[in-house]
Design a protein around this motif. Structure first.
Motif, PDB file in Angstrom:
ATOM      1  N   LYS A   6      -3.803 -40.192  60.197  1.00  0.00           N
ATOM      2  CA  LYS A   6      -3.904 -39.001  61.045  1.00  0.00           C
ATOM      3  C   LYS A   6      -3.672 -37.739  60.217  1.00  0.00           C
ATOM      4  O   LYS A   6      -4.205 -36.684  60.531  1.00  0.00           O
ATOM      5  CB  LYS A   6      -2.918 -39.075  62.212  1.00  0.00           C
ATOM      6  N   TYR A   7      -2.930 -37.837  59.140  1.00  0.00           N
ATOM      7  CA  TYR A   7      -2.672 -36.672  58.289  1.00  0.00           C
ATOM      8  C   TYR A   7      -3.941 -36.224  57.567  1.00  0.00           C
ATOM      9  O   TYR A   7      -4.212 -35.034  57.450  1.00  0.00           O
ATOM     10  CB  TYR A   7      -1.555 -36.967  57.280  1.00  0.00           C
ATOM     11  N   VAL A   8      -4.715 -37.190  57.105  1.00  0.00           N
ATOM     12  CA  VAL A   8      -5.986 -36.863  56.458  1.00  0.00           C
ATOM     13  C   VAL A   8      -6.918 -36.211  57.482  1.00  0.00           C
ATOM     14  O   VAL A   8      -7.593 -35.228  57.182  1.00  0.00           O
ATOM     15  CB  VAL A   8      -6.622 -38.125  55.832  1.00  0.00           C
ATOM     16  N   ILE A  21      -5.817 -32.663  57.971  1.00  0.00           N
ATOM     17  CA  ILE A  21      -6.184 -31.814  56.832  1.00  0.00           C
ATOM     18  C   ILE A  21      -7.638 -31.365  56.963  1.00  0.00           C
ATOM     19  O   ILE A  21      -7.955 -30.186  56.830  1.00  0.00           O
ATOM     20  CB  ILE A  21      -5.943 -32.553  55.493  1.00  0.00           C
ATOM     21  N   PHE A  22      -8.540 -32.312  57.244  1.00  0.00           N
ATOM     22  CA  PHE A  22      -9.949 -31.953  57.375  1.00  0.00           C
ATOM     23  C   PHE A  22     -10.202 -31.075  58.588  1.00  0.00           C
ATOM     24  O   PHE A  22     -11.072 -30.209  58.563  1.00  0.00           O
ATOM     25  CB  PHE A  22     -10.834 -33.200  57.385  1.00  0.00           C
ATOM     26  N   SER A  23      -9.440 -31.272  59.653  1.00  0.00           N
ATOM     27  CA  SER A  23      -9.568 -30.390  60.824  1.00  0.00           C
ATOM     28  C   SER A  23      -9.132 -28.976  60.477  1.00  0.00           C
ATOM     29  O   SER A  23      -9.683 -28.004  60.996  1.00  0.00           O
ATOM     30  CB  SER A  23      -8.720 -30.921  61.981  1.00  0.00           C
ATOM     31  N   GLY A  24      -8.157 -28.834  59.604  1.00  0.00           N
ATOM     32  CA  GLY A  24      -7.705 -27.514  59.174  1.00  0.00           C
ATOM     33  C   GLY A  24      -8.652 -26.849  58.197  1.00  0.00           C
ATOM     34  O   GLY A  24      -8.772 -25.619  58.168  1.00  0.00           O
ATOM     35  N   VAL A  68     -13.606 -23.106  55.998  1.00  0.00           N
ATOM     36  CA  VAL A  68     -14.970 -23.119  55.468  1.00  0.00           C
ATOM     37  C   VAL A  68     -15.859 -22.178  56.270  1.00  0.00           C
ATOM     38  O   VAL A  68     -16.638 -21.405  55.698  1.00  0.00           O
ATOM     39  CB  VAL A  68     -15.542 -24.558  55.461  1.00  0.00           C
ATOM     40  N   LEU A  69     -15.742 -22.212  57.580  1.00  0.00           N
ATOM     41  CA  LEU A  69     -16.522 -21.315  58.428  1.00  0.00           C
ATOM     42  C   LEU A  69     -16.235 -19.852  58.096  1.00  0.00           C
ATOM     43  O   LEU A  69     -17.151 -19.036  57.991  1.00  0.00           O
ATOM     44  CB  LEU A  69     -16.243 -21.602  59.903  1.00  0.00           C
TER      45      LEU A  69
END
Length: 172
Positions: free
Chosen positions: A105-107, A110-113, A118-119
């Motif tokens: 869930k941590y990975v 991280i990608f959700s953050g 990036v946007l």
């Protein structure tokens, strides 16, 4: 003595740029225009135009073009290698540990953050390019029309580029 500085500059750009070539543009602007003074905003816009119409990823095309402008063929090779080296090293490292952490869930967090970051980097690049290349109302209308046709109506970007070029020639 420019080669080590060129390597470090593009390595840093490659290391801290998440989200692809467009997200990399603010980093290129900061490092090469503001920090190093190796190129000016007009050359930056030229680089972007050439990188977009040349086959291949914009990040690599940009590094190759700018490296050549800064230090010839050697600069081109150094910039290209150094901009992809961080991604290569990171992917090798991630691949080594992926099986262990793929359901973490941590990975996922991280990608959700990273996604909104990036946007925002892409929006920053859009602002930078627009500020330097859209100089009057006619240019703004062409840009909006092409954005609409390519983004909403889904015409081919190549057709959009050619259409914008022809329109620009006719208007200007």
């Amino acid at each position: 003595m420019i080669s080590p500085k060129l390597f470090l500059s593009f390595f840093k750009i490659g290391l801290f740029s998440f989200g692809g070539g467009l997200a990399m543009l603010p980093f290129i602007q900061e490092e090469l225009i503001k920090n190093r003074g190796w190129i000016n905003p007009k050359e930056f816009i030229d680089m972007l135009a050439i990188s977009q119409v040349t086959p291949g990823p914009i990040a690599i095309n940009s590094a190759t073009f700018l490296g050549f402008n800064i230090n010839g063929v050697l600069g081109s090779a150094i910039a290209t290698i150094s901009v992809i080296l961080p991604s290569f090293l990171i992917l090798i490292t991630i691949a080594h540990f992926l099986e262990r952490f793929k359901n973490s869930k941590y990975v996922e967090w991280i990608f959700s953050g990273i996604r909104p970051i990036v946007l925002s980097l892409i929006a920053s690049a859009l602002y930078l390019v627009g500020k330097e290349s859209i100089l009057d109302i006619k240019g703004a209308i062409i840009a909006i029309a092409i954005f609409y046709l390519v983004g909403i109506k889904k015409i081919s970007p190549i057709v959009g580029i050619i259409g914008a070029g022809i329109t620009g020639i006719l208007i200007y």
